[in-house]
Design an enzyme around this catalytic site. Structure first.
Site, PDB file in Angstrom:
ATOM      1  N   ALA A  31       0.866  -1.181   0.000  1.00  0.00           N
ATOM      2  CA  ALA A  31       0.000   0.000   0.000  1.00  0.00           C
ATOM      3  C   ALA A  31       0.909   1.240   0.000  1.00  0.00           C
ATOM      4  O   ALA A  31       0.831   2.108   0.874  1.00  0.00           O
ATOM      5  CB  ALA A  31      -0.983   0.004   1.164  1.00  0.00           C
ATOM      6  N   HIS A  36       7.006   5.718   1.826  1.00  0.00           N
ATOM      7  CA  HIS A  36       7.832   4.642   1.268  1.00  0.00           C
ATOM      8  C   HIS A  36       8.728   5.188   0.159  1.00  0.00           C
ATOM      9  O   HIS A  36       9.875   4.780   0.008  1.00  0.00           O
ATOM     10  CB  HIS A  36       6.940   3.537   0.681  1.00  0.00           C
ATOM     11  CG  HIS A  36       6.032   2.878   1.672  1.00  0.00           C
ATOM     12  ND1 HIS A  36       4.663   2.950   1.603  1.00  0.00           N
ATOM     13  CD2 HIS A  36       6.293   2.120   2.764  1.00  0.00           C
ATOM     14  CE1 HIS A  36       4.123   2.263   2.594  1.00  0.00           C
ATOM     15  NE2 HIS A  36       5.085   1.754   3.323  1.00  0.00           N
ATOM     16  N   GLN A  60       3.613 -10.162  13.031  1.00  0.00           N
ATOM     17  CA  GLN A  60       3.762  -8.916  13.780  1.00  0.00           C
ATOM     18  C   GLN A  60       2.409  -8.267  14.116  1.00  0.00           C
ATOM     19  O   GLN A  60       2.368  -7.205  14.718  1.00  0.00           O
ATOM     20  CB  GLN A  60       4.672  -7.931  13.042  1.00  0.00           C
ATOM     21  CG  GLN A  60       4.074  -7.288  11.819  1.00  0.00           C
ATOM     22  CD  GLN A  60       5.101  -6.457  11.073  1.00  0.00           C
ATOM     23  OE1 GLN A  60       6.034  -6.986  10.475  1.00  0.00           O
ATOM     24  NE2 GLN A  60       4.958  -5.144  11.116  1.00  0.00           N
ATOM     25  N   GLN A 149      11.576   6.855  10.321  1.00  0.00           N
ATOM     26  CA  GLN A 149      11.478   7.303  11.722  1.00  0.00           C
ATOM     27  C   GLN A 149      10.034   7.313  12.212  1.00  0.00           C
ATOM     28  O   GLN A 149       9.772   7.485  13.391  1.00  0.00           O
ATOM     29  CB  GLN A 149      12.093   8.704  11.873  1.00  0.00           C
ATOM     30  CG  GLN A 149      13.598   8.675  11.766  1.00  0.00           C
ATOM     31  CD  GLN A 149      14.222  10.054  11.789  1.00  0.00           C
ATOM     32  OE1 GLN A 149      13.541  11.055  12.012  1.00  0.00           O
ATOM     33  NE2 GLN A 149      15.512  10.110  11.538  1.00  0.00           N
TER      34      GLN A 149
HETATM   35  P1  AMP Z   1       5.143  -0.184   6.435  1.00  0.00           P
HETATM   36  O1  AMP Z   1       4.831  -0.542   5.015  1.00  0.00           O
HETATM   37  O2  AMP Z   1       4.101   0.663   7.086  1.00  0.00           O
HETATM   38  O3  AMP Z   1       5.571  -1.378   7.266  1.00  0.00           O
HETATM   39  O4  AMP Z   1       6.420   0.765   6.356  1.00  0.00           O
HETATM   40  C1  AMP Z   1       7.581   0.362   5.674  1.00  0.00           C
HETATM   41  C2  AMP Z   1       8.681   1.331   6.008  1.00  0.00           C
HETATM   42  O5  AMP Z   1       8.285   2.644   5.595  1.00  0.00           O
HETATM   43  C3  AMP Z   1       8.964   1.411   7.525  1.00  0.00           C
HETATM   44  O6  AMP Z   1      10.364   1.516   7.719  1.00  0.00           O
HETATM   45  C4  AMP Z   1       8.258   2.677   7.927  1.00  0.00           C
HETATM   46  O7  AMP Z   1       8.835   3.301   9.053  1.00  0.00           O
HETATM   47  C5  AMP Z   1       8.419   3.532   6.682  1.00  0.00           C
HETATM   48  N1  AMP Z   1       7.375   4.560   6.642  1.00  0.00           N
HETATM   49  C6  AMP Z   1       6.036   4.366   6.697  1.00  0.00           C
HETATM   50  N2  AMP Z   1       5.381   5.552   6.685  1.00  0.00           N
HETATM   51  C7  AMP Z   1       6.344   6.508   6.642  1.00  0.00           C
HETATM   52  C8  AMP Z   1       6.319   7.938   6.627  1.00  0.00           C
HETATM   53  N3  AMP Z   1       5.185   8.623   6.661  1.00  0.00           N
HETATM   54  N4  AMP Z   1       7.495   8.592   6.578  1.00  0.00           N
HETATM   55  C9  AMP Z   1       8.663   7.902   6.562  1.00  0.00           C
HETATM   56  N5  AMP Z   1       8.755   6.561   6.566  1.00  0.00           N
HETATM   57  C10 AMP Z   1       7.611   5.871   6.612  1.00  0.00           C
END
Ligand code: AMP
Length: 282
Positions: A31, A36, A60, A149
């Site tokens: 998504a 990302h 998780q 972060q």
């Molecule tokens: P996720 O798909 O939500 O597991 O996120 C994958 C990676 O993208 C993780 O390292 C998150 O911390 C990073 N991430 C998700 N949303 C953001 C955001 N708004 N800003 C920066 N990094 C993000």
């Protein structure tokens, strides 16, 4: 862009690269959004090849409803990755990531980091994160891996794990990407209604308020109380925690110590959707 779904095809892809070519890994649950994209851009800039993984990791999720409702948009994600020039995408099915018996699933624990904030409120979450990230790092064997972060405690967990297990990878952190409203981008935002999205901006507004109070010398315990009070004015937000932590070890602080870098961290439900956010102050 190479489409990879099992371990041997990833190994084939990485082994075929020219000598000295560096690989960057961007692990995601799909998504994909601009948050990302920042991780991917950083990896594309630093490395010769970038591999993005898309895997909604069941181990998780401590809440089955959250897992079921997690947005899955593979077709959109593949186009998104193609467009920004990602070299390969690894999107394994569950049997590839977890071929063993469920009863024999490895458990990881991270001491204090497991007992506070996300660790405390989502039992087993970091064990699942640690497991899947270790698997992904072992499959891809990248020189660098990129994390946001936005998931600040996850970043600390991954740094600790990579150090403890001597995993030869550099962990790179990327600042939070926000909408113009201040709302931190998140795949879960797709589940918010228009009104809920407006309410959700309170998370960042309150973090900004906390930062301002901190800079004016207000005590951390007062800031915490004031911030939780601010949320209570909004019927559609239910705060799970709002804490000030010391960045170096995630100790919860009631009073500030001069040399410490501090982060304010919040988790809250907006309607049915659980959101997290944070701000680093020093
Ligand atoms: P996720 O798909 O939500 O597991 O996120 C994958 C990676 O993208 C993780 O390292 C998150 O911390 C990073 N991430 C998700 N949303 C953001 C955001 N708004 N800003 C920066 N990094 C993000």
């Amino acid at each position: 862009m190479k489409l990879l779904q099992d371990v041997s095809s990833v190994r084939n892809f990485t082994q075929k690269r020219a000598s000295k070519q560096k690989i960057g890994l961007v692990p995601t649950m799909g998504a994909l959004h601009q948050g990302h994209q920042e991780l991917l851009k950083a990896s594309l800039q630093d490395n010769d090849l970038t591999i993005c993984s898309i895997y909604v990791n069941p181990t998780q999720f401590n809440n089955p409803d959250d897992l079921n409702k997690y947005p899955r948009t593979l077709e959109h994600d593949l186009k998104f990755l193609e467009k920004i020039g990602c070299n390969a995408v690894f999107y394994p099915p569950n049997q590839v990531m977890y071929p063993g018996e469920e009863q024999q699933l490895l458990q990881l624990s991270f001491g204090h980091l497991d007992n506070v904030l996300e660790g405390q409120h989502r039992p087993g979450h970091f064990s699942g994160v640690g497991l899947v990230v270790t698997k992904l790092l072992n499959v891809v064997q990248p020189e660098r891996a990129y994390f946001g972060q936005k998931d600040l405690q996850q970043l600390a967990i991954i740094r600790q794990m990579v150090q403890e297990f001597f995993i030869p990878v550099e962990i790179i952190s990327v600042p939070i990407v926000r909408e113009s409203s201040g709302l931190a981008l998140s795949s879960r935002n797709q589940r918010l209604s228009f009104e809920e999205k407006q309410v959700a901006t309170q998370l960042y507004q309150t973090l900004l308020f906390a930062q301002q109070q901190y800079e004016s010398g207000v005590s951390l315990s007062t800031i915490k109380e004031q911030s939780i009070n601010q949320f209570s004015r909004h019927a559609n937000i239910r705060v799970e925690y709002f804490e000030a932590v010391r960045m170096r070890d995630f100790q919860i602080l009631e009073e500030k110590m001069e040399a410490d870098v501090i982060a304010f961290c919040v988790a809250a439900y907006v309607g049915e959707v659980r959101l997290i956010d944070n701000i680093i102050v020093s």
